[in-house]
Design a protein around this motif. Structure first.
Motif: not given
Length: 198
Positions: A119-132, A172-186
């Motif tokens: 949710l914080l960074l989004g996704i670009n590219g292939k991802i498999t979800v429930t076998g698809a 939990t979200v705050k900790a992950e946001r901090t861990a990501l640092g300055s990253r903005t790329t999905p």
């Protein structure tokens, strides 16, 4: 020599000066305008969820509610409806081959930190979800939603559509946001997300 017949009319006034008349607004138009005003005000008073976040007169704190429960100012169900349902659908089933389902998703029901990262960074590219396999793009919400809002929508999704995963906290979200640092790329698809899991 005689004057032309029309010469006297050339020097005279062409038309009399216009006069202002009292034309009141038609009563029907005034009634329609008043009715629309009353309807508009009452609509927003009867639907407080439509008031933009932070514009509430109560000024309540960020209490996370998974779905429209009373007592909270951050409604995960409302955020899902406005931000997520257009792609993942109101049922959480997604669109086959286009948008992955949230219902029964191993990503949604998995590690809370991974859901926060998605949710914080989004996704670009292939991802498999429930076998698809899906190859698309999911927008990042880290710059537009607060930690409490991300936690609320994640908790809503994890407890809806047949999912039974525990809620995610704003901490939990705050900790992950901090861990990501300055990253903005999905995230570059599911493979990069899996490599981040510990």
């Amino acid at each position: 020599m005689s004057k032309p017949q029309n010469q006297d009319n050339v020097h005279g006034r062409e038309y009399p000066e216009p006069k202002e008349q009292a034309n009141p607004v038609p009563w029907l138009l005034g009634l329609i305008a008043a009715s629309l005003t009353v309807w508009g005000v009452s609509y927003f008073l009867l639907n407080p969820d439509l008031i933009p976040h932070g514009a509430s007169a109560s000024g309540g704190g960020d209490v996370v509610t998974a779905s429209g429960g009373s007592g909270g100012s951050t409604d995960g169900g409302q955020i899902f409806t406005t931000r997520c349902a257009s792609c993942h659908q109101a049922t959480g089933a997604g669109l086959p081959g286009v948008f992955p389902p949230l219902a029964g998703s191993e990503w949604v029901n998995g590690d809370a930190k991974t859901v926060a990262r998605i949710l914080l960074l989004g996704i670009n590219g292939k991802i498999t979800v429930t076998g698809a396999t899906f190859n698309g793009s999911m927008p990042a919400f880290g710059s537009t939603l607060s930690d409490a809002e991300i936690a609320a929508v994640a908790s809503h999704v994890r407890s809806s559509f047949g999912n039974k995963a525990p809620a995610i906290t704003a901490d939990t979200v705050k900790a992950e946001r901090t861990a990501l640092g300055s990253r903005t790329t999905p995230w570059a698809g599911g493979d990069e997300l899996k490599s981040q899991q510990k």
